[in-house]
Design an enzyme around this catalytic site. Structure first.
Site, PDB file in Angstrom:
ATOM      1  CD  GLU A 171      -8.526  -8.309 -13.738  1.00  0.00           C
ATOM      2  OE1 GLU A 171      -8.557  -7.069 -13.755  1.00  0.00           O
ATOM      3  OE2 GLU A 171      -8.212  -8.991 -14.730  1.00  0.00           O
ATOM      4  CD  GLU A 356     -11.050 -10.783 -17.489  1.00  0.00           C
ATOM      5  OE1 GLU A 356     -10.244  -9.919 -17.889  1.00  0.00           O
ATOM      6  OE2 GLU A 356     -11.894 -10.574 -16.607  1.00  0.00           O
TER       7      GLU A 356
HETATM    8  C1  FCB Z   1      -9.269  -7.036 -17.119  1.00  0.00           C
HETATM    9  C2  FCB Z   1     -10.710  -6.877 -16.679  1.00  0.00           C
HETATM   10  C3  FCB Z   1     -11.705  -6.944 -17.797  1.00  0.00           C
HETATM   11  C4  FCB Z   1     -11.215  -6.263 -19.048  1.00  0.00           C
HETATM   12  C5  FCB Z   1      -9.823  -6.729 -19.412  1.00  0.00           C
HETATM   13  C6  FCB Z   1      -9.263  -6.123 -20.670  1.00  0.00           C
HETATM   14  O1  FCB Z   1      -8.440  -6.412 -16.205  1.00  0.00           O
HETATM   15  O2  FCB Z   1     -11.047  -7.880 -15.749  1.00  0.00           O
HETATM   16  O3  FCB Z   1     -12.917  -6.423 -17.331  1.00  0.00           O
HETATM   17  O4  FCB Z   1     -11.303  -4.915 -18.907  1.00  0.00           O
HETATM   18  O5  FCB Z   1      -8.953  -6.466 -18.340  1.00  0.00           O
END
Ligand code: FCB
Length: 464
Positions: A171, A356
């Site tokens: 990110e 994620e």
């Molecule tokens: C993302 C992050 C991760 C976590 C989630 C909820 O932005 O990569 O580390 O905090 O959000």
């Protein structure tokens, strides 16, 4: 409530990878042990009120000491893969050389994962820059890009044999924009000029590390992880439509367009040149846009944008009655599908891995159980959204739930829980939540189905 996909889905194939994800600073603790250096997040946590309840990462989930049990836990979920990150300040010393004790920790972890037949997806940078580099300007200093390349070089040589997939960055939006433009993440600076320059340097560092990783790890997959939320306009008015476009441009396109096309979005030249990095040297965009083997995407929610004369857009709530998670994020699986299809239409993408996806819930442990039915519904809906995107032609090859266990949720400290496994921070006891059990049951059913297919195929071979 369970997790279920349509019977004919491509997501039951053995080539589709299922996993759980974590990040070093969020789980490891032990932040002064074995020569680990200070990171920008250690420093940020020490600033009063930078993090909710002044929480910090000193202990977190104590994974540095409990990793063996945690790997058993991962294995018990029945996943194919585990996504973790390396703490740069744990493995590189002040003189730029490897710290053998830090390296040993990751070697042991990765070795144990391989032994358990779990694929390893390693991220090199999940936001914990060594503080001494921040003291020299951090991601505003071009030199940090070369330092990152050197770190990538040394650590990939040391860990290469245990790693299936390398992601350079997690990110860049959050690392650069939340950290240098909004000031809500470490290092806590706030200026668009800083944010966009930091972003450029992070993208450049990614590009500089690519050939190094390819050389050291020729059989591994190499890519990057972007976070994307789907941006909507708050209304049909042309002002709000413009606001939606600017949000999409500044949050999403600003990161994917350089990677895929070697340029920053044109519209910024015209309407917002101050949102372009000031220092881009000749050749940078070619370095940034080298081919990658996969694009990692992190998706959680969508946003709605009304026009704002000063900042182009203002985040507003959905005007319809919708569901939210405990962190105030709208539950929007339809937006996930749209986002994936849009990207597929806009770019020639490499295979996508959802690195994620998950929900924060106000979980409570009652009689040894956590009944997080909202998270089960969330996971089910988003897995089905991926199925729908695949049916529409998007090439998606894996899914990682965020997160294996509750952990340090950055500026929210320990107040927000994203885990499939509950963590009692007083005792460090882990308890698989209902969502973890649902994921486990889903994976078990999928593995049985794969097993049946193999048996049937063998039977057919024997009888022909
Ligand atoms: C993302 C992050 C991760 C976590 C989630 C909820 O932005 O990569 O580390 O905090 O959000």
């Amino acid at each position: 409530m369970s997790i279920q996909l349509p019977e004919n889905t491509k997501m039951l194939a053995s080539s589709f990878t299922y996993g759980v994800a974590t990040a070093a600073f969020q789980i490891e603790g032990a932040n002064t042990e074995d020569g680990r250096l200070e990171s920008i997040w250690d420093r940020f946590c020490n600033q009063p009120n930078a993090v909710k309840n002044n929480d910090d990462g000193r202990i977190a989930c104590d994974h540095y000491h409990l990793w063996e049990d945690d790997i058993k836990l991962i294995q018990s979920l029945g996943v194919d893969a585990y996504r973790l990150s390396i703490a740069w300040p744990r493995v590189i010393q002040l003189d730029g050389q490897l710290n053998p004790l830090g390296v040993r920790f990751y070697q042991e972890v990765l070795k144990a994962l391989k032994k358990a037949n779990i694929k390893t997806f390693v991220t090199l940078y999940h936001w914990d820059l060594p503080q001494y580099l921040e003291d020299q300007g951090g991601w505003l200093n071009r030199d940090t890009c070369y330092k990152f390349r050197d770190y990538a070089n040394l650590i990939s040589q040391a860990l290469n044999q245990y790693v299936d997939s390398w992601a350079t960055f997690n990110e860049p939006f959050c690392a650069a924009i939340l950290g240098y433009e909004f000031g809500i993440h470490a290092p806590g600076l706030s200026d668009p000029k800083y944010g966009r320059q930091a972003a450029h340097h992070i993208l450049l560092a990614h590009g500089l590390a690519l050939p190094v990783l390819r050389k050291n790890a020729p059989s591994a997959q190499v890519g990057i992880v972007l976070n994307m939320n789907r941006s909507y306009a708050a209304s049909e008015s042309s002002e709000d439509q413009f606001a939606g476009l600017m949000r999409e441009t500044l949050d999403n396109q600003f990161f994917i367009e350089p990677l895929m096309k070697g340029q920053y979005p044109n519209i910024l030249q015209i309407v917002a040149p101050h949102y372009l990095p000031a220092m881009v040297l000749e050749g940078d965009m070619d370095i940034i846009s080298q081919p990658i083997d996969f694009l990692g995407l992190n998706y959680y929610t969508c946003n709605h944008n009304a026009f704002d004369a000063e900042h182009f857009f203002l985040n507003v709530k959905n005007s319809n009655e919708v569901e939210y998670t405990d962190i105030g994020w709208e539950v929007a699986p339809h937006a996930f599908k749209e986002l994936l299809i849009n990207l597929h239409q806009q770019y020639e993408l490499p295979p996508i891995i959802i690195t994620e996806n998950g929900a924060a819930c106000a979980d409570t442990l009652i009689n040894g159980e956590v009944n997080d039915e909202q998270r089960v519904r969330y996971l089910n809906a988003h897995l089905n959204a991926i199925h729908n995107a695949i049916e529409a032609g998007v090439n998606i090859q894996g899914y990682f739930a965020w997160s294996l266990m509750d952990n340090f949720e950055w500026a929210e400290g320990y107040s927000k829980r994203f885990g499939l496994v509950h963590v009692d921070y007083q005792t460090q006891k882990r308890t698989i939540k209902r969502s973890g059990k649902a994921y486990q049951a889903f994976l078990k059913a999928r593995n049985e189905c794969l097993f049946k297919t193999v048996l049937e195929a063998q039977k057919t071979i024997k009888t022909t």
